[in-house]
Design a protein around this motif. Structure first.
Motif, PDB file in Angstrom:
ATOM      1  N   VAL A 194      45.189  49.683  -7.098  1.00 41.38           N
ATOM      2  CA  VAL A 194      45.253  51.145  -6.985  1.00 41.38           C
ATOM      3  C   VAL A 194      46.201  51.729  -8.031  1.00 41.38           C
ATOM      4  N   ALA A 195      47.196  50.945  -8.449  1.00 39.89           N
ATOM      5  CA  ALA A 195      48.118  51.418  -9.478  1.00 39.89           C
ATOM      6  C   ALA A 195      47.449  51.566 -10.835  1.00 39.89           C
ATOM      7  N   ALA A 196      46.211  51.095 -10.946  1.00 42.37           N
ATOM      8  CA  ALA A 196      45.461  51.280 -12.194  1.00 42.37           C
ATOM      9  C   ALA A 196      44.815  52.662 -12.265  1.00 42.37           C
ATOM     10  N   ALA A 197      44.954  53.475 -11.227  1.00 41.41           N
ATOM     11  CA  ALA A 197      44.337  54.806 -11.201  1.00 41.41           C
ATOM     12  C   ALA A 197      44.714  55.669 -12.407  1.00 41.41           C
ATOM     13  N   PRO A 198      45.965  55.640 -12.891  1.00 43.12           N
ATOM     14  CA  PRO A 198      46.291  56.493 -14.044  1.00 43.12           C
ATOM     15  C   PRO A 198      45.476  56.173 -15.300  1.00 43.12           C
ATOM     16  N   ILE A 199      45.243  54.900 -15.576  1.00 41.18           N
ATOM     17  CA  ILE A 199      44.491  54.577 -16.789  1.00 41.18           C
ATOM     18  C   ILE A 199      43.018  54.941 -16.612  1.00 41.18           C
TER      19      ILE A 199
ATOM     20  N   TRP B 249      49.962  52.202 -24.116  1.00 49.71           N
ATOM     21  CA  TRP B 249      51.208  51.428 -24.125  1.00 49.71           C
ATOM     22  C   TRP B 249      51.996  51.643 -22.835  1.00 49.71           C
ATOM     23  N   GLY B 250      52.050  52.885 -22.380  1.00 54.28           N
ATOM     24  CA  GLY B 250      52.742  53.165 -21.125  1.00 54.28           C
ATOM     25  C   GLY B 250      52.105  52.429 -19.966  1.00 54.28           C
ATOM     26  N   PHE B 251      50.765  52.380 -19.943  1.00 52.32           N
ATOM     27  CA  PHE B 251      50.056  51.663 -18.888  1.00 52.32           C
ATOM     28  C   PHE B 251      50.394  50.178 -18.904  1.00 52.32           C
ATOM     29  N   LEU B 252      50.369  49.564 -20.071  1.00 46.65           N
ATOM     30  CA  LEU B 252      50.631  48.124 -20.170  1.00 46.65           C
ATOM     31  C   LEU B 252      52.045  47.783 -19.707  1.00 46.65           C
ATOM     32  N   ILE B 253      53.018  48.603 -20.109  1.00 42.81           N
ATOM     33  CA  ILE B 253      54.411  48.350 -19.712  1.00 42.81           C
ATOM     34  C   ILE B 253      54.596  48.596 -18.221  1.00 42.81           C
ATOM     35  N   ALA B 254      54.123  49.764 -17.749  1.00 44.09           N
ATOM     36  CA  ALA B 254      54.309  50.124 -16.342  1.00 44.09           C
ATOM     37  C   ALA B 254      53.535  49.201 -15.421  1.00 44.09           C
ATOM     38  N   PHE B 255      52.315  48.807 -15.821  1.00 41.83           N
ATOM     39  CA  PHE B 255      51.503  47.956 -14.957  1.00 41.83           C
ATOM     40  C   PHE B 255      52.137  46.573 -14.805  1.00 41.83           C
ATOM     41  N   THR B 256      52.774  46.079 -15.871  1.00 44.03           N
ATOM     42  CA  THR B 256      53.529  44.825 -15.764  1.00 44.03           C
ATOM     43  C   THR B 256      54.643  44.968 -14.734  1.00 44.03           C
TER      44      THR B 256
ATOM     45  N   PHE C 213      52.933  59.102 -12.874  1.00 40.54           N
ATOM     46  CA  PHE C 213      53.987  58.920 -11.868  1.00 40.54           C
ATOM     47  C   PHE C 213      53.535  57.999 -10.738  1.00 40.54           C
ATOM     48  N   ILE C 214      52.228  57.767 -10.619  1.00 41.40           N
ATOM     49  CA  ILE C 214      51.718  56.859  -9.586  1.00 41.40           C
ATOM     50  C   ILE C 214      52.280  55.448  -9.773  1.00 41.40           C
ATOM     51  N   TYR C 215      52.615  55.087 -11.004  1.00 40.83           N
ATOM     52  CA  TYR C 215      53.190  53.764 -11.251  1.00 40.83           C
ATOM     53  C   TYR C 215      54.472  53.545 -10.447  1.00 40.83           C
ATOM     54  N   LEU C 216      55.172  54.648 -10.132  1.00 40.24           N
ATOM     55  CA  LEU C 216      56.431  54.539  -9.390  1.00 40.24           C
ATOM     56  C   LEU C 216      56.225  54.263  -7.910  1.00 40.24           C
ATOM     57  N   ASN C 217      55.016  54.471  -7.414  1.00 42.44           N
ATOM     58  CA  ASN C 217      54.755  54.398  -5.977  1.00 42.44           C
ATOM     59  C   ASN C 217      55.136  53.060  -5.347  1.00 42.44           C
ATOM     60  N   PRO C 218      54.742  51.899  -5.936  1.00 40.66           N
ATOM     61  CA  PRO C 218      55.111  50.620  -5.315  1.00 40.66           C
ATOM     62  C   PRO C 218      56.618  50.423  -5.199  1.00 40.66           C
ATOM     63  N   PHE C 219      57.375  50.894  -6.201  1.00 39.43           N
ATOM     64  CA  PHE C 219      58.830  50.724  -6.132  1.00 39.43           C
ATOM     65  C   PHE C 219      59.424  51.599  -5.039  1.00 39.43           C
ATOM     66  N   VAL C 220      58.936  52.834  -4.911  1.00 38.80           N
ATOM     67  CA  VAL C 220      59.403  53.700  -3.823  1.00 38.80           C
ATOM     68  C   VAL C 220      59.127  53.037  -2.477  1.00 38.80           C
ATOM     69  N   THR C 221      57.974  52.380  -2.372  1.00 40.05           N
ATOM     70  CA  THR C 221      57.602  51.730  -1.114  1.00 40.05           C
ATOM     71  C   THR C 221      58.565  50.610  -0.751  1.00 40.05           C
ATOM     72  N   ILE C 222      58.907  49.738  -1.723  1.00 43.34           N
ATOM     73  CA  ILE C 222      59.790  48.615  -1.372  1.00 43.34           C
ATOM     74  C   ILE C 222      61.221  49.092  -1.121  1.00 43.34           C
TER      75      ILE C 222
ATOM     76  N   ALA D 145      60.259  52.624 -17.882  1.00 38.64           N
ATOM     77  CA  ALA D 145      60.038  52.632 -19.327  1.00 38.64           C
ATOM     78  C   ALA D 145      58.586  52.983 -19.647  1.00 38.64           C
ATOM     79  N   GLY D 146      57.654  52.461 -18.843  1.00 37.35           N
ATOM     80  CA  GLY D 146      56.242  52.738 -19.066  1.00 37.35           C
ATOM     81  C   GLY D 146      55.897  54.199 -18.848  1.00 37.35           C
ATOM     82  N   VAL D 147      56.459  54.786 -17.800  1.00 40.46           N
ATOM     83  CA  VAL D 147      56.207  56.207 -17.516  1.00 40.46           C
ATOM     84  C   VAL D 147      56.757  57.066 -18.647  1.00 40.46           C
TER      85      VAL D 147
END
Length: 301
Positions: free
Chosen positions: A100-105, A125-132, A248-257, A281-283
């Motif tokens: 689901v975190a792939a939604a931004p790309i 580039w932001g996607f590759l960094i943030a998705f990692t 900003f969706i990339y941040l969602n998993p971190f907010v969850t943990i 960094a990716g965002v």
């Protein structure tokens, strides 16, 4: 783009993601008594009623506009939540979070082909960094890879639904009041959630609604998680664009943990912290404008 608008849009998106990343706690408590479709339906109804009280006037729409809002309710509300929640019953939660975190790309690609926003190298580039970073955060120190085609495809469908919702919202909400736009979207979300709840065939227990815990969690999901946050997110679309907002969706998993650490005492590994740094960094990388575009945006300020 004016700096004030960019800051406002970023704050709206950040607040929304913080709330959405913590709604799993309320959902987890409610799932003890209610089915996913029942929770979804109640939260949409609460949000719709609250927004109607806040802005008690009708939204005059043409038939074509009404059809677009029906699609928004399907892609951004009922089908999105249904595919995501159903995916959790077939595959690992980590798989769902990562996919689901792939939604931004997906959104960036769809917006490009729809002629809404050009696909930029910074976005990739932001996607590759943030998705990692997302993978590291979701794994949180333990790496378990267990593919399940049905569940993983449902999660992929949820990501695609959100991309469709984002691009449609960009087209539908340009010249309309964000509150009225969100209210109409939630109306169709509730209408299309009814058949899903009926198909489950589970009885709806009304008695628990009188207890503070159940009522409080439903109010949080409906008024804050759906009503307020959808309005803020749709406003961020106008201020930042759908691609920049969805980053900003990339941040969602971190907010969850982090929320799980605070409320459920679940551990956070060093790898997850590294993942958080990569997500940030990716965002930032994805939000950067090319030099020529930045000059163009600043010309009229």
């Amino acid at each position: 783009m004016k700096n004030r608008e960019k800051l406002t849009g970023s704050l709206f998106a950040l607040f929304t993601i913080t709330v959405w990343g913590s709604t799993f706690i309320s959902s987890k408590k409610l799932l003890i008594t209610y089915t996913p479709s029942q929770i979804m339906l109640v939260r949409f109804l609460l949000a719709y009623c609250a927004l109607w009280l806040l802005r008690p006037r009708k939204l005059a729409l043409t038939g074509k506009q009404e059809l677009r809002f029906l699609l928004l309710g399907l892609f951004g509300c009922s089908i999105y939540f249904y595919t995501e929640n159903t995916a959790l019953t077939y595959t690992l939660a980590s798989n769902v979070s990562i996919i689901v975190a792939a939604a931004p790309i997906f959104t960036a690609v769809l917006a490009h082909f729809a002629g809404e926003e050009r696909f930029r190298r910074q976005t990739l580039w932001g996607f590759l960094i943030a998705f990692t970073g997302v993978v590291l955060v979701v794994c949180n120190g333990t790496f378990i890879l267990k593919l399940n085609p049905r569940g993983d495809l449902l999660a992929l469908g949820a990501a695609a639904c959100w991309a469709c919702y984002s691009v449609l919202m960009r087209k539908a909400g340009q010249d309309l009041d964000p509150i009225l736009v969100t209210r109409r979207t939630l109306f169709w979300g509730a209408v299309t959630a009814v058949p899903l709840a009926l198909l489950e065939g589970a009885p709806f227990p009304a008695a628990p609604l009188t207890t503070p815990v159940v009522a409080g969690n439903f109010l949080f999901l409906g008024l804050i998680g759906s009503g307020l946050c959808y309005v803020l997110w749709n406003t961020a679309f106008r201020l930042l664009g759908v691609v920049a907002t969805n980053n900003f969706i990339y941040l969602n998993p971190f907010v969850t943990i982090v929320t799980a650490r605070i409320f459920l005492d679940e551990p956070i590994s060093p790898l997850a912290l590294l993942g958080a740094a990569l997500i940030t960094a990716g965002v930032v990388a994805a939000q950067r404008c090319p030099r020529q575009q930045a000059i163009k945006n600043g010309a009229g300020q």
